[in-house]
Design an enzyme around this catalytic site. Structure first.
Site, PDB file in Angstrom:
ATOM      1  N   ARG A   1     -35.191   9.638   3.668  1.00 50.06           N
ATOM      2  CA  ARG A   1     -34.678  10.918   3.177  1.00 50.06           C
ATOM      3  C   ARG A   1     -33.157  11.001   3.155  1.00 50.06           C
ATOM      4  O   ARG A   1     -32.619  12.041   2.769  1.00 50.06           O
ATOM      5  CB  ARG A   1     -35.281  12.081   3.977  1.00 50.06           C
ATOM      6  CG  ARG A   1     -36.678  12.397   3.525  1.00 50.06           C
ATOM      7  CD  ARG A   1     -37.185  13.708   4.090  1.00 50.06           C
ATOM      8  NE  ARG A   1     -38.557  13.939   3.637  1.00 50.06           N
ATOM      9  CZ  ARG A   1     -39.464  14.603   4.320  1.00 50.06           C
ATOM     10  NH1 ARG A   1     -39.147  15.115   5.501  1.00 50.06           N
ATOM     11  NH2 ARG A   1     -40.674  14.775   3.835  1.00 50.06           N
TER      12      ARG A   1
ATOM     13  N   ARG B   1     -53.192  19.971  14.571  1.00 52.05           N
ATOM     14  CA  ARG B   1     -53.537  20.038  16.003  1.00 52.05           C
ATOM     15  C   ARG B   1     -54.809  20.837  16.223  1.00 52.05           C
ATOM     16  O   ARG B   1     -55.663  20.466  17.040  1.00 52.05           O
ATOM     17  CB  ARG B   1     -52.376  20.655  16.793  1.00 52.05           C
ATOM     18  CG  ARG B   1     -51.215  19.662  16.927  1.00 52.05           C
ATOM     19  CD  ARG B   1     -49.928  20.382  17.280  1.00 52.05           C
ATOM     20  NE  ARG B   1     -48.863  19.435  17.550  1.00 52.05           N
ATOM     21  CZ  ARG B   1     -48.143  18.808  16.604  1.00 52.05           C
ATOM     22  NH1 ARG B   1     -48.415  19.012  15.319  1.00 52.05           N
ATOM     23  NH2 ARG B   1     -47.168  17.974  16.924  1.00 52.05           N
TER      24      ARG B   1
ATOM     25  N   GLY C   1     -48.856  10.882   8.340  1.00 49.04           N
ATOM     26  CA  GLY C   1     -48.375  10.342   9.615  1.00 49.04           C
ATOM     27  C   GLY C   1     -49.008  11.073  10.792  1.00 49.04           C
ATOM     28  O   GLY C   1     -49.383  10.458  11.796  1.00 49.04           O
TER      29      GLY C   1
ATOM     30  N   ARG D   1     -41.527  16.816   0.050  1.00 48.41           N
ATOM     31  CA  ARG D   1     -40.395  17.731   0.296  1.00 48.41           C
ATOM     32  C   ARG D   1     -39.226  17.456  -0.641  1.00 48.41           C
ATOM     33  O   ARG D   1     -38.474  18.359  -0.987  1.00 48.41           O
ATOM     34  CB  ARG D   1     -39.973  17.663   1.761  1.00 48.41           C
ATOM     35  CG  ARG D   1     -41.106  18.071   2.709  1.00 48.41           C
ATOM     36  CD  ARG D   1     -40.620  18.512   4.060  1.00 48.41           C
ATOM     37  NE  ARG D   1     -41.710  18.537   5.018  1.00 48.41           N
ATOM     38  CZ  ARG D   1     -42.634  19.510   5.121  1.00 48.41           C
ATOM     39  NH1 ARG D   1     -42.588  20.556   4.319  1.00 48.41           N
ATOM     40  NH2 ARG D   1     -43.591  19.442   6.017  1.00 48.41           N
TER      41      ARG D   1
ATOM     42  N   GLN E   1     -44.895  14.111  16.925  1.00 46.91           N
ATOM     43  CA  GLN E   1     -46.150  13.405  16.627  1.00 46.91           C
ATOM     44  C   GLN E   1     -46.482  12.414  17.736  1.00 46.91           C
ATOM     45  O   GLN E   1     -47.633  12.274  18.135  1.00 46.91           O
ATOM     46  CB  GLN E   1     -46.060  12.685  15.281  1.00 46.91           C
ATOM     47  CG  GLN E   1     -46.064  13.672  14.127  1.00 46.91           C
ATOM     48  CD  GLN E   1     -46.105  13.002  12.775  1.00 46.91           C
ATOM     49  OE1 GLN E   1     -46.174  11.787  12.671  1.00 46.91           O
ATOM     50  NE2 GLN E   1     -46.051  13.800  11.735  1.00 46.91           N
TER      51      GLN E   1
ATOM     52  N   SER F   1     -39.901  13.023  19.078  1.00 50.18           N
ATOM     53  CA  SER F   1     -40.925  13.020  18.027  1.00 50.18           C
ATOM     54  C   SER F   1     -42.151  13.772  18.514  1.00 50.18           C
ATOM     55  O   SER F   1     -42.813  13.365  19.470  1.00 50.18           O
ATOM     56  CB  SER F   1     -41.326  11.591  17.656  1.00 50.18           C
ATOM     57  OG  SER F   1     -42.557  11.620  16.946  1.00 50.18           O
TER      58      SER F   1
ATOM     59  N   ASP G   1     -37.692  18.511   9.183  1.00 45.70           N
ATOM     60  CA  ASP G   1     -38.330  18.380   7.861  1.00 45.70           C
ATOM     61  C   ASP G   1     -37.550  19.086   6.752  1.00 45.70           C
ATOM     62  O   ASP G   1     -37.943  19.022   5.582  1.00 45.70           O
ATOM     63  CB  ASP G   1     -39.752  18.963   7.906  1.00 45.70           C
ATOM     64  CG  ASP G   1     -40.691  18.060   8.697  1.00 45.70           C
ATOM     65  OD1 ASP G   1     -40.381  16.859   8.842  1.00 45.70           O
ATOM     66  OD2 ASP G   1     -41.726  18.561   9.173  1.00 45.70           O
TER      67      ASP G   1
ATOM     68  N   SER H   1     -48.417  21.399  10.806  1.00 43.58           N
ATOM     69  CA  SER H   1     -48.470  20.822  12.161  1.00 43.58           C
ATOM     70  C   SER H   1     -49.533  21.511  13.017  1.00 43.58           C
ATOM     71  O   SER H   1     -50.256  20.856  13.770  1.00 43.58           O
ATOM     72  CB  SER H   1     -47.118  20.979  12.857  1.00 43.58           C
ATOM     73  OG  SER H   1     -46.157  20.211  12.202  1.00 43.58           O
TER      74      SER H   1
END
Ligand code: S3P
Length: 429
Positions: A340, A26, A91, A382, A162, A160, A309, A22
């Protein structure tokens, strides 16, 4: 590619993780928007970040990799690419590009990705961007025509990071402030990084306000902490394989990401966090996990967001815990790299785990003796690594099909597991 996994008798050692996924995303996005050279040390080189690198290069931003893996970014003026940008399975790449590009006047671009990515929700990003004045589509392949944007006040329907990161990237280029309210504490790496670059970002509870300065972002140098979501597989393996003790050094411990450590602690896990220090507003630490008896817990509310996650590997932990483990309010898991909840339930059952699937989570009654079987990653990195950890404590051999998905986020997983004493073999038969 398949993995063949044998049971392990103990795991020992000290390792470091690749850079946080992450934070790497960024850092690259912000460096691409800054005017000049930025240096990103311990940048993650994996499938998902390579997707973002490919897109950023196509937008006219030169990138170079130094011998130690540091990424050098020559940010500046972005230009319309000659062809569609392929965001692969990432994503974060498509969502952050939506936010970053919507406000680039005169830029026209189409964003696309894998079949799996095309199925994931993008409207949740496009809708707030359109309120800001963006001209943008809802589902990939989606086109963007850059426009002058205005600030908004917006309440996210789901927590979220994202979506929040995308709105903040757009907000940087708007002519008035933007305020975002979130229903839960999603990861705050964008806020911390932007603040360290001198941008006015105020946070209170789950509300963040960015006031644009009208100036381009400053260039920067940073060292990205190790990825706690990758370390989670090592922590779980150390907790589950008997007579184990493993330390992961320099791993990010931002509290919006440490939900799995809290959950493992509440289950009776033996977790020790030492040497906490901060780099560019992000805390990291050395974390030691030893094997221990575990008990079942209930996970819901903010804890779901703080370990969003980690549910595939958490389910493997739960299979060895005494009593019932309940996960609820986690319907977001259905729109990750795989569904998931469904994919976990179908694969863990093959290993002998009694798991009940619910619309918003699952229930596992433990402990269960796992038996080796042929299981599938569903193309989800994952899930692949969680099933490999399950194989370390299963009786007999476990085979994971479509295991190559792990390269999306943790390309040296097999190597590190081997160094600790876990046997995961790659097989191309
Ligand atoms: C991420 C946020 C989370 C997480 C993903 C990375 C990020 O997604 O699952 O792996 O970097 O902001 P959502 O924001 O969709 O929950």
């Amino acid at each position: 590619m398949k993995w063949k996994i044998q049971p392990s008798s103990s795991l020992h050692g000290v390792v470091s993780m690749p850079g946080d996924k992450s934070i790497s995303h960024r850092a690259l996005m912000h460096a691409a928007l800054a005017q000049g050279t930025s240096r990103l040390q311990n940048f993650l080189h994996a499938g998902v970040t390579e997707a973002m690198m490919r897109c950023v290069r196509a937008l006219g931003v030169p990138l170079a990799i130094e011998s130690d893996g540091a990424l050098i970014v020559q940010g500046g003026q972005l230009r319309s690419p000659a062809a569609r940008l392929d965001c692969g399975n990432s994503g974060a790449t498509i969502r952050m590009l939506m936010g970053a590009l919507a406000g680039q006047r005169d830029l026209a671009v189409t964003l696309d990705g894998s079949v799996g990515l095309r199925r994931r929700p993008m409207k949740r990003v496009a809708e707030p961007l359109r309120l800001m004045g963006a001209e943008i589509g809802d589902t990939p392949p989606l086109s963007i025509q850059g426009k002058q944007l205005r600030g908004i006040e917006y309440t996210l329907p789901v927590a979220s990071a994202q979506v929040k990161a995308a709105i903040l990237l757009a907000a940087l280029q708007a002519d008035t402030p933007t305020t975002i309210h979130e229903p839960g504490p999603s990861r705050d790496h964008s806020e911390r990084m932007l603040r360290s670059l001198g941008v006015s970002v105020a946070t209170e509870n789950n509300t963040v306000t960015l006031t644009p300065s009208g100036m381009p972002l400053s260039t920067f140098e940073t060292t990205i902490p190790g990825d706690i979501s990758s370390a989670a597989f090592i922590f779980a393996a150390a907790a589950l394989v008997p007579n184990s003790e493993v330390t992961v050094q320099n791993v990010g411990v931002n509290e919006t990401r440490t939900g799995l450590l809290d959950a493992l602690g509440a289950m009776g896990g033996d977790v020790c966090v030492a040497n906490v220090h901060e780099v560019n507003g992000e805390p990291s630490a050395d974390i030691t996990v030893k094997s221990s008896e575990l008990r079942g817990i209930t996970v819901d509310g903010d804890l779901v967001v703080r370990m969003i996650d980690e549910f595939p590997i958490f389910a493997v932990l739960a299979s060895q815990a005494q009593g019932e483990t309940v996960v609820r309010e986690a319907e977001e898991l259905r729109v990750k790299e795989s569904d998931r909840i469904g994919s976990l339930a179908s694969e863990l059952r093959k290993l002998g785990v009694p798991i009940e699937e619910r619309p918003d989570g699952f229930v596992i009654a433990g402990p269960t003796r796992l038996h080796g079987a042929v299981v599938d990653s569903h193309g989800d990195h994952r899930l692949a690594m969680s099933l490999a950890v399950a194989g370390l404590i299963a009786e007999g051999e476990t085979t994971v099909t479509r295991a190559e998905a792990y390269r999306e986020s943790f390309p040296n997983f097999v190597d590190l597991m081997g160094r600790l004493g876990g046997t995961v073999h790659e097989s191309h038969e």
